[in-house]
Motif scaffolding. Structure first.
Motif, PDB file in Angstrom:
ATOM      1  N   LYS A   1      21.815 -35.700  -1.778  1.00  0.00           N
ATOM      2  CA  LYS A   1      21.796 -35.588  -0.591  1.00  0.00           C
ATOM      3  C   LYS A   1      22.776 -34.235  -0.073  1.00  0.00           C
ATOM      4  CE  LYS A   1      21.645 -40.461   0.483  1.00  0.00           C
ATOM      5  NZ  LYS A   1      20.990 -40.909  -0.771  1.00  0.00           N
ATOM      6  N   LYS A   2      23.373 -33.741  -1.103  1.00  0.00           N
ATOM      7  CA  LYS A   2      24.155 -32.636  -0.920  1.00  0.00           C
ATOM      8  C   LYS A   2      23.572 -31.242  -1.205  1.00  0.00           C
ATOM      9  CE  LYS A   2      28.189 -35.209   0.203  1.00  0.00           C
ATOM     10  NZ  LYS A   2      28.784 -35.088   1.497  1.00  0.00           N
ATOM     11  N   ASN A   3      24.126 -30.119  -0.743  1.00  0.00           N
ATOM     12  CA  ASN A   3      23.345 -28.939  -1.171  1.00  0.00           C
ATOM     13  C   ASN A   3      23.514 -28.561  -2.472  1.00  0.00           C
ATOM     14  OD1 ASN A   3      21.717 -28.682   1.027  1.00  0.00           O
ATOM     15  ND2 ASN A   3      23.318 -27.787   2.438  1.00  0.00           N
ATOM     16  N   GLU A   4      25.120 -28.938  -2.911  1.00  0.00           N
ATOM     17  CA  GLU A   4      25.310 -28.246  -4.261  1.00  0.00           C
ATOM     18  C   GLU A   4      25.933 -29.528  -5.013  1.00  0.00           C
ATOM     19  OE1 GLU A   4      26.606 -24.656  -1.707  1.00  0.00           O
ATOM     20  OE2 GLU A   4      27.781 -26.322  -1.616  1.00  0.00           O
TER      21      GLU A   4
ATOM     22  N   TYR B   1      17.646 -25.599  -3.764  1.00  0.00           N
ATOM     23  CA  TYR B   1      16.554 -24.330  -3.444  1.00  0.00           C
ATOM     24  C   TYR B   1      15.541 -24.838  -2.468  1.00  0.00           C
ATOM     25  CZ  TYR B   1      13.585 -20.459  -4.912  1.00  0.00           C
ATOM     26  OH  TYR B   1      12.572 -19.545  -4.755  1.00  0.00           O
ATOM     27  N   HIS B   2      15.117 -26.019  -2.679  1.00  0.00           N
ATOM     28  CA  HIS B   2      14.224 -26.813  -1.804  1.00  0.00           C
ATOM     29  C   HIS B   2      14.134 -28.135  -2.079  1.00  0.00           C
ATOM     30  CE1 HIS B   2      10.321 -27.629  -0.349  1.00  0.00           C
ATOM     31  NE2 HIS B   2      10.251 -26.527   0.611  1.00  0.00           N
ATOM     32  N   LYS B   3      14.370 -28.893  -0.927  1.00  0.00           N
ATOM     33  CA  LYS B   3      14.172 -30.489  -1.083  1.00  0.00           C
ATOM     34  C   LYS B   3      14.944 -31.044  -2.303  1.00  0.00           C
ATOM     35  CE  LYS B   3      10.195 -30.477   2.050  1.00  0.00           C
ATOM     36  NZ  LYS B   3       8.964 -31.161   2.228  1.00  0.00           N
ATOM     37  N   LEU B   4      14.191 -31.362  -3.258  1.00  0.00           N
ATOM     38  CA  LEU B   4      14.722 -32.088  -4.426  1.00  0.00           C
ATOM     39  C   LEU B   4      14.666 -30.964  -5.609  1.00  0.00           C
ATOM     40  CD1 LEU B   4      12.931 -35.662  -4.152  1.00  0.00           C
ATOM     41  CD2 LEU B   4      15.102 -34.814  -3.380  1.00  0.00           C
TER      42      LEU B   4
END
Length: 128
Positions: free
Chosen positions: A36-39, A111-114
């Motif tokens: 759920k997080k970006n990093e 980078y993109h979605k999953l």
């Protein structure tokens, strides 16, 4: 010619990898992990060999810590996303990221979605 080969070889093996959570299924204590997080800081370790509390002290990150236990124990730790996977998934992940020793940590960014891209070099984590 030799220098060109050396630099190409170094470039190919230092290039960062992608981690695709559509193909890598990780299990938490009760569910399948969906990022759920970006990093994240991805920590791959064995609970049979290392104490997670000691390892976490040596990781300097401001990202959420995503732990993959290759010993496959399912535990709950506060403020840590503790996961396991099937042995085939663990082997693929270790081979794909070129991991030769555990415990190891690496930062990954969405980078993109999953699909996440490695954002740092692999770092051997000391428990001492």
């Amino acid at each position: 010619m030799v220098a060109a080969f050396f630099f190409y070889y170094k470039y190919k093996f230092s290039e960062y990898k992608f981690v695709n959570f559509e193909n890598i299924i990780l299990y938490t204590k009760n569910d399948i992990f969906i990022p759920k997080k970006n990093e994240y800081t991805l920590l791959i370790f064995s609970s049979r060999m290392n104490n997670l509390k000691n390892l976490i002290k040596h990781i300097k990150t401001h990202y959420p810590v995503l732990v993959v236990d290759i010993y496959q124990k399912r535990k709950n730790y506060p403020n840590i996303i503790y996961t396991t996977a099937g042995i085939n998934t663990i082997i693929k992940l270790i081979q794909y990221l070129n991991i030769y020793e555990v415990p190891v940590a690496v930062n990954i960014k969405r980078y993109h979605k999953l699909l996440y891209k490695q954002d740092s070099p692999l770092k051997k984590v000391s428990s001492e």
